[in-house]
Write a protein that holds these residues in place. Structure first.
Motif, PDB file in Angstrom:
ATOM      1  N   CYS A 149     -28.938 -30.995  13.182  1.00 46.03           N
ATOM      2  CA  CYS A 149     -28.594 -30.401  14.278  1.00 46.03           C
ATOM      3  C   CYS A 149     -27.152 -29.474  13.797  1.00 46.03           C
ATOM      4  O   CYS A 149     -26.348 -30.121  13.107  1.00 46.03           O
ATOM      5  N   HIS A 165     -25.087 -28.737  15.904  1.00 46.69           N
ATOM      6  CA  HIS A 165     -23.709 -29.076  16.504  1.00 46.69           C
ATOM      7  C   HIS A 165     -23.148 -30.203  15.651  1.00 46.69           C
ATOM      8  O   HIS A 165     -22.133 -29.594  15.218  1.00 46.69           O
ATOM      9  N   ARG A 166     -23.422 -31.418  15.850  1.00 47.34           N
ATOM     10  CA  ARG A 166     -22.861 -32.234  14.732  1.00 47.34           C
ATOM     11  C   ARG A 166     -23.507 -33.290  13.902  1.00 47.34           C
ATOM     12  O   ARG A 166     -23.317 -34.506  13.607  1.00 47.34           O
ATOM     13  N   GLY A 167     -24.606 -32.441  13.569  1.00 49.12           N
ATOM     14  CA  GLY A 167     -25.140 -33.147  12.490  1.00 49.12           C
ATOM     15  C   GLY A 167     -26.407 -33.881  12.618  1.00 49.12           C
ATOM     16  O   GLY A 167     -27.258 -34.321  11.454  1.00 49.12           O
ATOM     17  N   ASN A 168     -26.757 -34.547  13.710  1.00 49.32           N
ATOM     18  CA  ASN A 168     -27.692 -35.391  14.051  1.00 49.32           C
ATOM     19  C   ASN A 168     -29.207 -35.055  13.548  1.00 49.32           C
ATOM     20  O   ASN A 168     -29.453 -33.883  13.525  1.00 49.32           O
ATOM     21  N   CYS A 207     -32.472 -32.118  20.376  1.00 43.83           N
ATOM     22  CA  CYS A 207     -31.457 -33.012  19.523  1.00 43.83           C
ATOM     23  C   CYS A 207     -31.131 -34.326  20.673  1.00 43.83           C
ATOM     24  O   CYS A 207     -30.818 -34.126  21.657  1.00 43.83           O
ATOM     25  N   TYR A 236     -28.795 -36.429  20.381  1.00 44.89           N
ATOM     26  CA  TYR A 236     -27.294 -36.738  20.644  1.00 44.89           C
ATOM     27  C   TYR A 236     -26.596 -35.925  21.888  1.00 44.89           C
ATOM     28  O   TYR A 236     -26.313 -36.718  22.736  1.00 44.89           O
ATOM     29  N   HIS A 237     -26.875 -34.674  21.954  1.00 44.10           N
ATOM     30  CA  HIS A 237     -26.363 -33.992  23.090  1.00 44.10           C
ATOM     31  C   HIS A 237     -27.063 -32.869  23.692  1.00 44.10           C
ATOM     32  O   HIS A 237     -26.594 -32.037  24.344  1.00 44.10           O
ATOM     33  N   GLY A 238     -28.282 -33.069  23.448  1.00 41.59           N
ATOM     34  CA  GLY A 238     -29.544 -32.365  23.935  1.00 41.59           C
ATOM     35  C   GLY A 238     -29.421 -30.682  23.735  1.00 41.59           C
ATOM     36  O   GLY A 238     -30.242 -29.831  24.554  1.00 41.59           O
ATOM     37  N   TRP A 239     -29.005 -30.260  22.627  1.00 40.64           N
ATOM     38  CA  TRP A 239     -29.152 -29.017  22.309  1.00 40.64           C
ATOM     39  C   TRP A 239     -30.836 -28.889  22.017  1.00 40.64           C
ATOM     40  O   TRP A 239     -31.295 -29.806  21.516  1.00 40.64           O
TER      41      TRP A 239
HETATM   42 FE1  FES Z   1     -27.360 -32.387  17.964  1.00 39.60          FE
HETATM   43 FE2  FES Z   1     -24.854 -32.938  19.258  1.00 39.60          FE
HETATM   44  S1  FES Z   1     -25.614 -33.486  17.309  1.00 39.60           S
HETATM   45  S2  FES Z   1     -26.666 -31.873  20.179  1.00 39.60           S
END
Ligand code: FES
Ligand code: FE
Length: 422
Positions: free
Chosen positions: A87, A89-92, A107, A109-112
């Motif tokens: 991801c 955003h922060r790598g998930n 994703c 983690y935060h739904g992107w």
């Molecule tokens: Fe994917 Fe935050 S790490 S939405």
């Protein structure tokens, strides 16, 4: 010699007039492994998957390029995309399902959410992102995607040789392979087995076209199955080991199968046992051509660096670290030929399944060899078998007897070229 403070010097690691001495540290050095990732796995063309694994729009399947997790998708337009499972955003990891059908990935983690082309579709609570540029926040993509006879390859390099150039003489083997289907297409639909071995990936690549070991390593299956496979790899065999150039190598078994001259002999059976397949082949190609195809059989070719076509199955080699490698194995399936497909699956399970006779033997050798090369002396592996009787075929490729190491030397000379490049 052990670890290197400076960059490895290849003329000190691969020696001899024809590169017949290979230093043990090339299999054990983490530093060399890191350099291989950059210069081979993340630069040249690497096999990823097959179009038949994502037949419909929005199909996807998780794949890999070495340690990199890749999502192979077919988008709405029917294009194949190779996306990195990370991801922005922060790598998930954005995709956890092994395969499925979906137009987008969210994703956890935060739904992107991302379209299956990789583009960012949106994020929750968009009000916090005023001024950010969405177009830069998509999934990473493998820079180039190439398809040949349904086999999908990826390259992380923006530029470089085309897939056709990379495949070179190996194209002929893929062209021949698909002819074993009455519809001229291969399918990869039987599901994969995974075998992890504590070994360096190059031991596996070398072994795939090593015609010297089968008589010894696989003696038990040859005895039990009383099959003629063992004779293909004897000193009297008319089969040929070939360096096809560009790191690709094969054991060309056709001279033996042609000498025997029996359709389906390559598959250890006869025409009568597969009447449906044989009649479809004759209808598709005509008697004469169908006979040739069914006598010659399918190739035994190692397409550098990671696709091994072993007559009835494929192996996809995935290095995880310097001494850890996964082999993904599946039966080949010939489109439009259910009777032979069933037997292809059965024979694959019998030879390389969890209780299979062949792969367990090879894997044991891989791990013992990896342990062996950690010993300090004699430092070098000697791959000089058949040096004095190397010759060229009508296409100019180096060939040797079935048990000769001309193929192994071919792998190393290409490897060296790639590793010496800046
Ligand atoms: Fe994917 Fe935050 S790490 S939405
Ligand atoms: Fe083997």
């Amino acid at each position: 010699m052990g670890e290197f403070s400076a960059r490895p010097k290849w003329d000190e690691l691969i020696k001899g007039e024809k590169g017949e001495y290979v230093h043990g540290s090339v299999y054990t050095s983490p530093q060399i492994f890191e350099e291989e990732l950059e210069k081979i796995w993340y630069r040249t063309w690497v096999y990823v998957g097959h179009v038949s694994e994502v037949p419909n729009p929005n199909d996807f399947v998780l794949k890999s390029i070495g340690p990199q997790a890749v999502i192979m998708t077919r988008d709405r337009e029917g294009q194949i995309n190779l996306l990195l499972n990370r991801c922005p955003h922060r790598g998930n990891q954005v995709c956890l399902e092994h395969r499925g059908n979906r137009g987008s990935f969210t994703c956890p983690y935060h739904g992107w959410t991302f379209v299956n082309t990789g583009a960012l579709r949106g994020y929750p609570f968009a009000a916090g992102y005023e001024g950010s540029d969405r177009s830069t926040l998509g999934l990473g993509k493998v820079a180039r995607v190439g398809i040949y006879q349904g086999f999908v390859f990826g390259s992380f390099a923006d530029e470089g040789p085309s897939l056709e150039e990379h495949l070179g003489a190996a194209r002929g083997a893929l062209d021949a392979l698909v002819m074993s289907s009455p519809e001229g297409e291969i399918e990869i639909t039987a599901g994969f087995l995974q075998h992890k071995a504590k070994t360096n990936w190059k031991f596996i690549v070398e072994n795939e076209t090593d015609g010297y070991h089968p008589q010894f390593v696989h003696a038990s299956i040859f005895d039990v199955a009383s099959s003629g496979i063992g004779d293909l790899y004897s000193a009297d065999s008319t089969a040929v080991a070939r360096d096809m150039g560009d790191g690709h190598t094969e054991i060309d078994l056709r001279p033996e199968f042609r000498r025997i001259g029996k359709p389906m002999g390559w598959f250890g059976t006869s025409e009568e046992r597969l009447p449906d397949y044989v009649s479809k082949m004759r209808a598709a190609y005509g008697n004469e051509r169908a006979n040739e195809i069914m006598i010659d059989g399918t190739p035994h070719i190692m397409i550098f660096p990671n696709l091994f076509i072993a007559e009835i199955q494929i192996f996809v080699i995935q290095p995880l670290s310097v001494d850890e490698t996964v082999q993904h194995v599946t039966a080949l399936q010939f489109k439009g030929a259910p009777d032979i497909n069933r037997r292809l699956r059965q024979q694959t399970m019998g030879s390389v399944g969890p209780a299979g006779f062949l792969l367990a033997d090879d894997s044991e050798m891989y791990e013992r060899t990896q342990r062996g090369v950690h010993m300090r002396k004699p430092e070098w592996n000697y791959i000089g078998r058949g040096l004095a009787r190397e010759r060229r075929d009508e296409d100019g490729h180096l060939i040797g007897d079935a048990t000769d190491e001309v193929s192994t030397r071919g792998i190393w000379s290409h490897y060296r070229k790639l590793m010496e490049a800046e």
